[in-house]
Design an enzyme around this catalytic site. Structure first.
Site, PDB file in Angstrom:
ATOM      1  N   LYS A   1       0.848  -1.196   0.000  1.00  0.00           N
ATOM      2  CA  LYS A   1       0.000   0.000   0.000  1.00  0.00           C
ATOM      3  C   LYS A   1       0.883   1.246   0.000  1.00  0.00           C
ATOM      4  O   LYS A   1       1.763   1.393   0.843  1.00  0.00           O
ATOM      5  CB  LYS A   1      -0.921  -0.004   1.222  1.00  0.00           C
ATOM      6  CG  LYS A   1      -1.934  -1.118   1.197  1.00  0.00           C
ATOM      7  CD  LYS A   1      -2.954  -0.987   2.312  1.00  0.00           C
ATOM      8  CE  LYS A   1      -4.011  -2.073   2.209  1.00  0.00           C
ATOM      9  NZ  LYS A   1      -5.047  -1.933   3.253  1.00  0.00           N
TER      10      LYS A   1
ATOM     11  N   ASP B   1     -14.216   2.116   7.725  1.00  0.00           N
ATOM     12  CA  ASP B   1     -14.619   1.823   6.341  1.00  0.00           C
ATOM     13  C   ASP B   1     -15.062   0.367   6.207  1.00  0.00           C
ATOM     14  O   ASP B   1     -14.600  -0.359   5.329  1.00  0.00           O
ATOM     15  CB  ASP B   1     -13.477   2.119   5.374  1.00  0.00           C
ATOM     16  CG  ASP B   1     -13.971   2.258   3.931  1.00  0.00           C
ATOM     17  OD1 ASP B   1     -15.189   2.456   3.740  1.00  0.00           O
ATOM     18  OD2 ASP B   1     -13.151   2.166   3.006  1.00  0.00           O
TER      19      ASP B   1
END
Length: 629
Positions: free
Chosen positions: A54, A152
């Site tokens: 990431k 999320d």
């Protein structure tokens, strides 16, 4: 230099980027407000295992802000490392900085996102929804006990892991540790960490930049309601009197006890919700025993949670996304007390066998069923299959002998004096003449050619019939399963097409055409981002796959990524310059970018190839108006 130019790129003629001198990026998995994620290989470990890299966006080149970003990055890495100790949260392998860019390296979870199972218009049984929420809340309770808010939670961030069927909570790029301040409130960094979440799953207070533990509880409740009703969260209306979401009208048969739990999870005022996942989990566990039966079953077989989802009017076994849990599990056929097969197939017990012939016929049918089912579900286990079937044959033969030795007097002929009673041997079923290998191969080739011809002529039902015949002759033919998927796509039967595509991919995971067809199924189901990932993978596996480049470009344009769409469409056009659809979509993308002259030229080309190209004439007229002619 802007961030756009610093993104690792995957060009056809350039080698894959290597980050941190050891992580080779394979392809992009996603992009969000916090950065990008990539599937990668660790070049420093034997076998080059896969991982997820990431890249986080700092959104600043200011030295002072970079220092703050570095501190926050280190803090987040420590949080992720602590969370990764949980078995159902990805492990953090490394974190580092390179060229003023921040990278996290995490465990790659091989499995299926919940988005593949929570499908618009499909309702899960209530018990399955309860078991799903229980699984999510168990993980989330650990997260909240670490003083962390995920922020999320949504179906795309919940993965059903192949190796054990357990649910895994991913994408902690938006985590916020409650006790640690996030820096200067006026900085760009602080601003970038506030607006986080996904429409439909985000609560009011989180939308305002003030997330709480109960904000995660709200998101979990919305996931449950989506599964229970088959309605996407943003499609739910508010009750005109209470102002709360009016979801019960879509699930009139839900039990009052479970409905009350869901109602409290998604209350508008955060003060009235369960404070954390711990309290929500406790409330769920206090439901009446009749509602918790599926929960107990799921603890025995977590993978069974995949096979849920019914239409409003019927249950269709062909609608299951026959994906990958069994294909990847490495299981072999086993027996339970010599009488029960895998997949719920149960053989007759001794008391139910009326005649030896009935039992023998049942055994023949079940052996054939086992072979075909296992061959389709676990083609990667060829070396184990022979042994598994041999074990199955031996076990069932023993059962047969046992049954024969316990026949009732009415089913055994009387014995004469001085003779011993012999067990009844099932009559031999004469084998039908088998075709020679050459004749069988010729018949397979003829059927395949005819099926392909019918499919290309858009005679999809006739083609489907031929593919079905072909699969009966050769069940491990990946091309036949793919042709079946394409025919079902043409017939607008996406659920069955998904099963056929997955069967093809179980036989050949790198089958570019099957990935492309499965992407088309996902597009029919409005799962555009998942479809886009499959189109990208298909073009990587097969760079000269024109249709995959076209689908990739049209999908990119559909999600507003016009510049990338043009690149993909150019690849399609380079392979086939007579693709009117590619020229037309390219014109639309150019128009979106304000490049009107080029848009007109591209649209003119589309109309030259196909005078009635859909939408091209109207868009060209609009572009010409922008240019003033």
């Amino acid at each position: 230099m802007g961030h756009e130019t610093m993104h690792p790129r995957f060009e056809q003629d350039n080698p894959a980027p290597i980050i941190g001198k050891r992580y080779k990026l394979i392809n992009q998995l996603g992009m969000g407000g916090f950065g990008q994620s990539f599937l990668a290989q660790d070049l420093h470990l034997p076998g080059f295992p896969r991982c997820v890299v990431k890249r986080l966006l700092a959104k600043t080149n200011d030295p002072r802000h970079l220092k703050t970003a570095r501190r926050l990055f280190d803090t987040e890495a420590r949080v992720l490392y602590q969370l990764g100790k949980h078995d159902q949260i990805p492990t953090l392998y490394a974190h580092f900085e390179e060229n003023q860019e921040f990278y996290l390296v995490q465990e790659f979870i091989e499995g299926e996102p919940l988005t593949w199972k929570v499908i618009k218009g499909k309702k899960w049984p209530e018990g399955k929804v309860i078991a799903l929420l229980h699984d999510i809340l168990e993980i989330l309770a650990f997260v909240h006990q670490q003083n962390v808010i995920h922020r999320d939670i949504k179906p795309a961030n919940l993965i059903r892991r192949h190796r054990d069927g357990k649910l895994v909570l991913i994408d902690f790029g938006a985590v916020k540790q409650v006790t640690i301040p996030i820096g200067d409130p006026d900085s760009e960094i602080a601003e970038s960490t506030i607006s986080v979440g996904t429409q439909g799953y985000i609560s009011n207070e989180q939308l305002a930049g003030r997330p709480r533990f109960c904000s995660d509880v709200y998101a979990v409740g919305m996931v449950g309601i989506q599964a229970l009703t088959g309605v996407r969260p943003k499609r739910l209306d508010e009750n005109a009197v209470t102002g709360e979401l009016d979801w019960r009208i879509h699930a009139p048969d839900v039990s009052p006890e479970f409905a009350e739990v869901l109602d409290r999870m998604i209350l508008y005022d955060f003060r009235d919700r369960y404070p954390t996942a711990v309290e929500a989990l406790e409330s769920l566990q206090k439901l009446p025993p009749r509602l918790l039966e599926v929960l107990q079953a799921s603890k025995v077989d977590p993978a069974s949670m995949e096979e849920v989802g019914t239409t409003d009017s019927e249950t269709d076994s062909t609608q299951k996304d026959s994906g990958s849990t069994y294909a990847s599990s490495g299981l072999v056929p086993t027996f339970h007390q010599e009488e029960t097969l895998m997949y719920g197939e149960t053989l007759p017990t001794t008391s139910s066998v009326k005649q030896p012939q009935d039992w023998h016929q049942r055994w023949v049918e079940m052996r054939s069923h086992l072979w075909k089912r296992w061959q389709r579900k676990s083609v990667k286990q060829w070396s184990m299959l022979g042994a598994g079937v041999a074990i199955a044959s031996t076990a069932l033969s023993l059962v047969l002998v046992r049954l024969n030795s316990h026949q009732t007097p009415t089913s055994t002929p009387p014995s004469s004096p001085g003779t011993s009673i012999q067990s009844v041997t099932p009559p031999q079923i004469p084998a039908s003449p088998k075709p020679t290998p050459r004749s069988l191969a010729q018949r397979v080739a003829n059927l395949k050619a005819e099926a392909d011809r019918l499919r290309k002529q858009r005679q999809y039902q006739q083609a489907l019939d031929r593919y079905d015949q072909l699969i009966k002759l050769k069940s491990n033919d990946a091309q036949a399963h793919w042709g079946r998927c394409e025919s079902l796509n043409g017939l607008k039967r996406p659920d069955q097409a998904m099963v056929a595509c997955n069967d093809a991919l179980a036989l050949n995971p790198d089958y570019a055409e099957a990935l492309w067809s499965k992407g088309k199924v996902l597009r029919q189901q409005d799962r555009i981002l998942e479809a886009l990932r499959l189109f990208e993978e298909a073009t990587i596996l097969k760079p000269d796959f024109t249709d995959a480049w076209l689908s990739r470009g049209s999908s990119l344009q559909e999600v507003g990524r016009s510049a990338e769409a043009i690149d993909a469409l150019d690849q399609a056009i380079a392979l086939n310059r007579n693709l009117a659809e590619a020229w037309s979509i390219r014109g639309s993308a150019l128009w979106n970018l304000g490049r009107f002259d080029q848009a007109v030229a591209s649209l003119d080309k589309a109309l030259q190839i196909q005078p009635n190209a859909p939408g091209a004439s109207a868009l060209r007229r609009q572009a010409r108006e922008e240019l003033g002619y």
